[in-house]
Design a protein around this motif. Structure first.
Motif, mmCIF file in Angstrom:
data_model
loop_
_atom_site.group_PDB
_atom_site.id
_atom_site.type_symbol
_atom_site.label_atom_id
_atom_site.label_comp_id
_atom_site.label_asym_id
_atom_site.label_seq_id
_atom_site.Cartn_x
_atom_site.Cartn_y
_atom_site.Cartn_z
ATOM 1 N N TYR A 93 2.349 2.015 -3.636
ATOM 2 C CA TYR A 93 1.353 2.398 -4.618
ATOM 3 C C TYR A 93 0.738 3.644 -4.112
ATOM 4 O O TYR A 93 0.570 4.703 -4.845
ATOM 5 C CB TYR A 93 0.082 1.333 -4.545
ATOM 6 C CG TYR A 93 0.212 0.276 -5.204
ATOM 7 C CD1 TYR A 93 0.805 -0.075 -6.364
ATOM 8 C CD2 TYR A 93 0.099 -1.050 -4.437
ATOM 9 C CE1 TYR A 93 0.985 -1.024 -6.997
ATOM 10 C CE2 TYR A 93 0.191 -2.384 -5.170
ATOM 11 C CZ TYR A 93 0.687 -2.327 -6.503
ATOM 12 O OH TYR A 93 0.865 -3.439 -7.031
ATOM 13 N N ASP A 94 0.789 4.255 -2.862
ATOM 14 C CA ASP A 94 0.571 5.605 -2.561
ATOM 15 C C ASP A 94 1.722 6.575 -2.657
ATOM 16 O O ASP A 94 1.340 7.625 -2.919
ATOM 17 C CB ASP A 94 -0.062 5.520 -0.851
ATOM 18 C CG ASP A 94 -1.211 4.827 -0.771
ATOM 19 O OD1 ASP A 94 -2.055 4.502 -1.574
ATOM 20 O OD2 ASP A 94 -1.584 4.256 0.658
ATOM 21 N N GLU A 95 2.937 5.934 -2.523
ATOM 22 C CA GLU A 95 3.859 6.948 -2.143
ATOM 23 C C GLU A 95 5.001 6.525 -3.264
ATOM 24 O O GLU A 95 5.869 7.613 -3.681
ATOM 25 C CB GLU A 95 4.785 6.810 -0.944
ATOM 26 C CG GLU A 95 3.842 7.177 0.235
ATOM 27 C CD GLU A 95 4.540 6.789 1.685
ATOM 28 O OE1 GLU A 95 5.876 6.601 1.579
ATOM 29 O OE2 GLU A 95 3.899 6.912 2.634
ATOM 30 N N GLN A 106 0.882 -0.975 0.098
ATOM 31 C CA GLN A 106 -0.133 0.116 -0.017
ATOM 32 C C GLN A 106 0.695 1.088 -0.138
ATOM 33 O O GLN A 106 0.424 2.220 -0.630
ATOM 34 C CB GLN A 106 -0.838 -0.150 1.339
ATOM 35 C CG GLN A 106 -1.917 1.074 1.213
ATOM 36 C CD GLN A 106 -3.135 0.903 -0.160
ATOM 37 O OE1 GLN A 106 -3.367 -0.163 -0.227
ATOM 38 N NE2 GLN A 106 -2.949 1.722 -0.913
ATOM 39 N N ARG A 107 2.174 1.092 0.467
ATOM 40 C CA ARG A 107 2.831 2.409 0.841
ATOM 41 C C ARG A 107 3.557 2.472 -0.463
ATOM 42 O O ARG A 107 3.586 3.761 -0.952
ATOM 43 C CB ARG A 107 3.953 2.185 1.830
ATOM 44 C CG ARG A 107 4.920 3.346 1.992
ATOM 45 C CD ARG A 107 5.803 3.104 3.219
ATOM 46 N NE ARG A 107 6.626 1.693 3.204
ATOM 47 C CZ ARG A 107 6.426 0.953 3.849
ATOM 48 N NH1 ARG A 107 5.403 0.593 4.705
ATOM 49 N NH2 ARG A 107 7.269 -0.207 3.787
#
Length: 372
Positions: free
Chosen positions: A230-232, A227-228
């Protein structure tokens, strides 16, 4: 990939050929011999020209023209060494799914060519609770239903068959800012997760310790790490120590990406060797040619593979640019990445040697399930 030729007329053949384009002879692949053979019918069986005493039948998936592998006449089961690992196939009532499945199987059989060449263990679900199995599925028609996600879970590899559509796959590649996205790449990556379980997690403690030293601690929360990512986005210095941006998301993904690239490298060098390619990458006069790697699948160390791979990628990338095409291999192998490739190299060699010592044990076949 080795070079094949028709035993009847000498025509060069592709691994996927069903018949010789020159003489028309039917062809079948014998995995145990790593040979594509010309065959003639004998009743309900087939007789190879290179071994007249042998008798074979085709894998049951040849009925759908998605497999050209042969099964020994006295062998149990209906499926070949590759297809016996299929658990779910696409719903063939949709004609478009058959074409997608054929493309997937062409890639998956190339994967199995490599796995068999390496002598890696290939347990089925019938032989091991986490045996290697494949689900190749389409997204449900209900737009609100969950989509099929390509991935690996305890030996089960799921592939969304939409990846077999070139336009869809290219759209996903661009959307995810990837340098490279192919069906064969998917299979090689996902099977890397399977072999991490078998060879690293279930291997000796020293192998796991060395993995953590090179790739990081896989006990980091996987979902949070993705998730990190894809988010960052990827860490800014990922090129210094990772083969791809996605490899920097989590140690498991780093290993699977490295594993996939190792298979890319070895099989491509095998093809180059089969065609007798030698290269002179230096512009200086008198630079000796770089010979092909005679047998990349049996190379003693990663240094020998890299010595052949570096000039080959320079040559093929230059050829592609001459045709206005993107680089065939648009990746830079930093020293830490080569070290990781060396880890995979030693892991595969050790596993192949161990499997060779245990050869002779019977293998069970299981039936292939149609989608519900």
């Amino acid at each position: 990939m080795q070079l094949f030729e028709c035993q009847n007329c000498g025509q060069a053949l592709y691994f996927e050929n069903r018949s010789c384009e020159r003489c028309g002879h039917r062809l079948g692949y014998v995995a145990a011999q790593q040979s594509l053979v010309a065959i003639e019918p004998e009743g309900e069986l087939w007789r190879p020209l290179n071994d007249p005493g042998a008798r074979y039948r085709f894998c049951r998936n040849a009925d759908h023209d998605v497999c050209n592998w042969l099964v020994a006449a006295d062998a149990p089961g209906d499926f070949c060494e590759a297809c016996r690992h299929n658990r779910m196939i696409p719903d063939l009532s949709d004609p478009a799914n058959l074409l997608r499945w054929r493309r997937l199987e062409d890639a998956r059989h190339r994967l199995f060519y490599s796995l068999i060449q390496f002598g890696l263990p290939l347990a089925t679900r019938a032989e091991h609770p986490e045996g290697l199995a494949f689900d190749m599925l389409a997204d449900p028609e209900d737009p609100d239903a969950p989509k099929v996600l390509t991935g690996h879970d305890a030996g089960l590899i799921t592939i969304n068959i939409a990846e077999a559509d070139d336009a869809e796959r290219e759209s996903r590649r661009e959307g995810m800012s990837e340098l490279y996205r192919t069906l064969l790449g998917h299979f090689r990556h996902e099977v890397g997760h399977y072999y991490w379980d078998r060879l690293v997690r279930d291997g000796d403690p020293g192998t796991l310790a060395r993995f953590r030293e090179l790739f990081g601690d896989e006990r980091e929360d996987y979902a949070e790490a993705l998730q990190r990512h894809y988010d960052e986005g990827p860490r800014p210095d990922w090129r210094d120590s990772h083969i791809s941006a996605y490899a920097s998301s989590h140690p498991w993904e780093d290993f699977a990406e490295t594993w996939a690239h190792y298979l890319h490298i070895v099989d491509t060098l095998g093809t180059a060797s089969a065609y007798g390619l030698s290269l002179r990458p230096s512009v200086s006069q008198g630079e000796p040619a770089t010979p092909p790697c005679a047998d990349p699948y049996r190379a003693p160390d990663i240094e020998q593979l890299m010595a052949a791979w570096t000039p080959l990628t320079l040559a093929v990338n230059s050829l592609n640019r001459s045709m206005g095409q993107p680089d065939l291999y648009p990746f830079v192998l930093s020293p830490p990445v080569v070290t990781k490739l060396g880890f995979v190299h030693r892991l595969i060699r050790s596993a192949g040697e161990a499997a060779g010592r245990g050869a002779g044990e019977g293998a069970n076949h299981h039936d292939q399930l149609a989608p519900a």
